[in-house]
Scaffold this motif. Structure first.
Motif, PDB file in Angstrom:
ATOM      1  N   LYS A 288      11.880  -0.615  38.026  1.00 31.92           N
ATOM      2  CA  LYS A 288      11.280   0.718  37.958  1.00 31.92           C
ATOM      3  C   LYS A 288      12.314   1.657  37.368  1.00 31.92           C
ATOM      4  CE  LYS A 288       7.909   0.518  41.717  1.00 31.92           C
ATOM      5  NZ  LYS A 288       7.433   1.149  42.970  1.00 31.92           N
TER       6      LYS A 288
ATOM      7  N   ARG B 235       9.143 -10.250  45.808  1.00 31.85           N
ATOM      8  CA  ARG B 235       8.663 -10.797  44.533  1.00 31.85           C
ATOM      9  C   ARG B 235       9.372 -12.120  44.218  1.00 31.85           C
ATOM     10  NH1 ARG B 235       5.549  -7.284  41.563  1.00 31.85           N
ATOM     11  NH2 ARG B 235       5.900  -8.482  39.671  1.00 31.85           N
TER      12      ARG B 235
ATOM     13  N   GLU C 235      15.098  -7.675  35.689  1.00 27.68           N
ATOM     14  CA  GLU C 235      14.134  -6.639  35.306  1.00 27.68           C
ATOM     15  C   GLU C 235      12.767  -7.236  34.984  1.00 27.68           C
ATOM     16  OE1 GLU C 235      17.315  -3.380  33.513  1.00 27.68           O
ATOM     17  OE2 GLU C 235      16.088  -4.587  32.151  1.00 27.68           O
TER      18      GLU C 235
ATOM     19  N   PHE D 191      11.312  -7.542  38.578  1.00 26.31           N
ATOM     20  CA  PHE D 191      10.964  -6.265  39.207  1.00 26.31           C
ATOM     21  C   PHE D 191      11.863  -5.168  38.659  1.00 26.31           C
ATOM     22  CE2 PHE D 191      11.687  -3.244  42.809  1.00 26.31           C
ATOM     23  CZ  PHE D 191      10.454  -2.629  42.730  1.00 26.31           C
TER      24      PHE D 191
ATOM     25  N   SER E 143       6.467 -11.949  38.821  1.00 26.74           N
ATOM     26  CA  SER E 143       7.279 -11.249  37.822  1.00 26.74           C
ATOM     27  C   SER E 143       6.372 -10.409  36.943  1.00 26.74           C
ATOM     28  CB  SER E 143       8.089 -12.238  36.968  1.00 26.74           C
ATOM     29  OG  SER E 143       7.219 -13.097  36.251  1.00 26.74           O
ATOM     30  N   PHE E 144       6.928  -9.348  36.364  1.00 24.60           N
ATOM     31  CA  PHE E 144       6.183  -8.515  35.427  1.00 24.60           C
ATOM     32  C   PHE E 144       5.949  -9.268  34.120  1.00 24.60           C
ATOM     33  CE2 PHE E 144       8.111  -4.677  37.698  1.00 24.60           C
ATOM     34  CZ  PHE E 144       6.986  -4.535  38.482  1.00 24.60           C
ATOM     35  N   SER E 145       6.956  -9.968  33.676  1.00 27.48           N
ATOM     36  CA  SER E 145       6.866 -10.788  32.463  1.00 27.48           C
ATOM     37  C   SER E 145       7.649 -12.070  32.717  1.00 27.48           C
ATOM     38  CB  SER E 145       7.433 -10.040  31.250  1.00 27.48           C
ATOM     39  OG  SER E 145       8.792  -9.688  31.471  1.00 27.48           O
TER      40      SER E 145
END
Length: 231
Positions: free
Chosen positions: A46, A137, A41, A44, A143-145
């Motif tokens: 949603k 990704r 998560e 990636f 990565s988002f974080s």
């Protein structure tokens, strides 16, 4: 069903804390499904889908290391946050609340995670689109974080699955791991923790689709810390 999505991940330190040993942390010897889900998560995610972890392959020998860290004894909760916001003169003295705790962690870890994507009713695109977005990704290292192994300071690196000599096959190790966190269900009554009986077989942790029934597991209840304070 599509083939499993596969992500390889590695790092210097990891700690997947056993729920019965949280004051002086002791890690499971293997990455837990909840930690694997959190790692994916971070790369990636949603709200239109969720990850279902199917297996975790252990690619590096299990090695332990003991570290001592400065932590605070108290745990913050919603009541404390409200009080701090309402009373600007109230202060929190971290020095007075500091404590040194031991952590039995893992070092030089490497895993291969297998997972499926399950779309929800909110999904507005086919499953293939989300799978492809994750794959791109992972290949880019985006990565988002920052992903981590159990504790935020234990950074996790990741990439596509490889067939290099150091990670081609899981380690030759079989053992019972006891009861392990399977997933967390978010209900109107709050979080509900779900468990499964974990076994490492020839270096592979297979994760069942369904957790154990609630009545099959008797786990310690919060507060977890022996000396923590709760409002």
């Amino acid at each position: 069903m599509f083939p499993d999505l596969v992500v390889e991940t590695w790092g210097e330190l990891a700690c997947y804390t056993r729920p019965e040993l949280k004051a002086e942390r002791v890690s499971y010897p293997v990455m837990t499904p909840s930690a694997a889900r959190g790692l994916l998560e971070a790369i990636f995610w949603k709200p239109e889908f969720s990850y279902v972890i199917t297996r975790i392959e252990v690619l590096a020998p299990i090695q332990w290391v003991q570290v001592r860290r400065n932590e605070v004894k108290s745990t913050i909760n919603a009541g404390t946050v409200r009080d701090l916001r309402a009373n600007r003169t109230r202060r929190y003295d971290v020095e007075a609340d500091r404590d040194q705790r031991s952590t039995m962690a893992l070092r030089d870890v490497r895993y291969r995670i297998g997972a499926q994507i399950v779309t929800s009713a909110r999904a507005n695109a086919p499953e293939e689109k989300y799978r492809e977005q994750l794959r791109r990704r992972v290949e880019r290292g985006a990565s988002f974080s920052q992903p981590f192994f159990g504790c935020r300071e234990f950074t996790a690196h990741f990439g596509p699955a490889t067939d290099s000599a150091e990670s081609a096959c899981p380690i030759a190790r079989t053992e019972e791991l006891g009861v392990m966190l399977h997933s967390i269900a978010y209900t109107p009554q709050g979080e509900r923790y779900r468990w499964f009986r974990a076994s490492l077989v020839d270096g592979v942790l297979h994760v069942p689709l369904q957790p154990l029934p609630d009545e099959a597991v008797a786990m310690p209840q919060a507060p977890w810390r022996a000396t923590g304070t709760e409002d």
